[in-house]
Design a protein around this motif. Structure first.
Motif, PDB file in Angstrom:
ATOM      1  N   TYR A  32      14.020  10.136 -24.435  1.00  0.00           N
ATOM      2  CA  TYR A  32      15.010  11.303 -24.740  1.00  0.00           C
ATOM      3  C   TYR A  32      16.167  11.269 -23.993  1.00  0.00           C
ATOM      4  O   TYR A  32      16.290  10.738 -22.960  1.00  0.00           O
ATOM      5  N   CYS A  33      17.360  11.682 -24.681  1.00  0.00           N
ATOM      6  CA  CYS A  33      18.496  12.114 -23.992  1.00  0.00           C
ATOM      7  C   CYS A  33      18.802  13.427 -23.658  1.00  0.00           C
ATOM      8  O   CYS A  33      18.323  14.434 -24.486  1.00  0.00           O
ATOM      9  N   LEU A  59      21.913   3.167 -23.845  1.00  0.00           N
ATOM     10  CA  LEU A  59      20.820   2.367 -23.034  1.00  0.00           C
ATOM     11  C   LEU A  59      20.464   1.123 -23.199  1.00  0.00           C
ATOM     12  O   LEU A  59      19.843   1.073 -24.313  1.00  0.00           O
ATOM     13  N   GLN A  60      20.997   0.142 -22.553  1.00  0.00           N
ATOM     14  CA  GLN A  60      20.597  -1.009 -22.928  1.00  0.00           C
ATOM     15  C   GLN A  60      19.424  -1.700 -22.185  1.00  0.00           C
ATOM     16  O   GLN A  60      19.457  -1.347 -20.982  1.00  0.00           O
ATOM     17  N   GLU A  75      18.906  10.899 -30.554  1.00  0.00           N
ATOM     18  CA  GLU A  75      18.838   9.515 -30.233  1.00  0.00           C
ATOM     19  C   GLU A  75      18.420   8.498 -31.446  1.00  0.00           C
ATOM     20  O   GLU A  75      17.844   8.996 -32.386  1.00  0.00           O
ATOM     21  N   SER A  76      18.744   7.536 -31.140  1.00  0.00           N
ATOM     22  CA  SER A  76      18.107   6.212 -32.195  1.00  0.00           C
ATOM     23  C   SER A  76      18.179   4.928 -31.411  1.00  0.00           C
ATOM     24  O   SER A  76      18.699   4.805 -30.000  1.00  0.00           O
ATOM     25  N   GLY A  77      17.625   3.894 -32.304  1.00  0.00           N
ATOM     26  CA  GLY A  77      17.732   2.643 -31.619  1.00  0.00           C
ATOM     27  C   GLY A  77      15.997   2.058 -31.108  1.00  0.00           C
ATOM     28  O   GLY A  77      15.994   1.113 -30.715  1.00  0.00           O
ATOM     29  N   ARG A 108      18.499  -1.401 -27.656  1.00  0.00           N
ATOM     30  CA  ARG A 108      19.626  -0.622 -27.252  1.00  0.00           C
ATOM     31  C   ARG A 108      19.428   0.977 -27.838  1.00  0.00           C
ATOM     32  O   ARG A 108      19.590   0.903 -29.037  1.00  0.00           O
ATOM     33  N   LEU A 109      19.345   1.710 -26.907  1.00  0.00           N
ATOM     34  CA  LEU A 109      19.191   3.160 -27.572  1.00  0.00           C
ATOM     35  C   LEU A 109      20.581   3.816 -27.459  1.00  0.00           C
ATOM     36  O   LEU A 109      21.369   3.284 -26.707  1.00  0.00           O
ATOM     37  N   SER A 110      20.765   4.608 -28.470  1.00  0.00           N
ATOM     38  CA  SER A 110      22.159   5.373 -28.599  1.00  0.00           C
ATOM     39  C   SER A 110      21.699   6.881 -28.561  1.00  0.00           C
ATOM     40  O   SER A 110      20.597   7.266 -29.086  1.00  0.00           O
ATOM     41  N   CYS A 111      22.715   7.704 -27.924  1.00  0.00           N
ATOM     42  CA  CYS A 111      22.494   9.225 -27.988  1.00  0.00           C
ATOM     43  C   CYS A 111      23.841   9.614 -28.322  1.00  0.00           C
ATOM     44  O   CYS A 111      24.923   9.512 -27.610  1.00  0.00           O
ATOM     45  N   VAL A 112      23.892   9.907 -29.450  1.00  0.00           N
ATOM     46  CA  VAL A 112      25.074  10.589 -30.192  1.00  0.00           C
ATOM     47  C   VAL A 112      25.132  12.159 -29.948  1.00  0.00           C
ATOM     48  O   VAL A 112      24.260  12.885 -30.427  1.00  0.00           O
ATOM     49  N   VAL A 113      26.179  12.547 -29.647  1.00  0.00           N
ATOM     50  CA  VAL A 113      26.518  14.144 -29.344  1.00  0.00           C
ATOM     51  C   VAL A 113      27.244  14.686 -29.951  1.00  0.00           C
ATOM     52  O   VAL A 113      28.278  14.075 -30.599  1.00  0.00           O
TER      53      VAL A 113
END
Length: 123
Positions: free
Chosen positions: A94-95, A80-81, A6-8, A19-24
């Protein structure tokens, strides 16, 4: 190795946006439902939103109309905006991933979790 990062997160004033990002990595995103969860200090974990493998979405009542979840399978990323943020949105976010989950709102099916990113909504 399956991994979610996760970041953001950060500090934002009430009414602001993040805006949160979840990079997989290590798996094909399109086969997984992704959920966003949060845990505020001294409280239990709660689901915020999720997106299923068919792109169906679910939002908790407290964030409806303010948060939007989306996915970009080509970028292996779920977003997630978060708009109109409130102090009560302060938490670690958390994602998590659930394999072949069409009903994304069943928390026990999430087997893979990220480390979290802190969102602090404060003056």
């Amino acid at each position: 190795q399956l991994q979610l990062v996760e970041s953001g997160g950060g500090l934002v004033q009430p009414g602001g946006s993040l805006r949160l990002s979840c990079v997989v990595s290590g798996f094909t995103l399109e086969y997984y439902a992704i959920g966003w969860f949060r845990q505020a200090p001294g409280k239990g974990r709660e689901r915020v939103s999720c997106i299923g493998v068919s792109d169906n979405t679910v939002y908790e009542d407290s964030v409806k109309g303010r948060f939007t979840i989306s996915r970009d399978n080509a970028k292996n990323t779920v977003y997630l905006q978060m708009n109109s943020l409130k102090p009560e949105d302060t938490a670690v976010y958390y994602c998590a991933a659930a394999y072949l989950a069409y009903l994304c709102d069943i928390t026990r099916q999430y087997n893979y979790w990220g480390q979290g990113t802190l969102v602090n909504v404060s003056e």
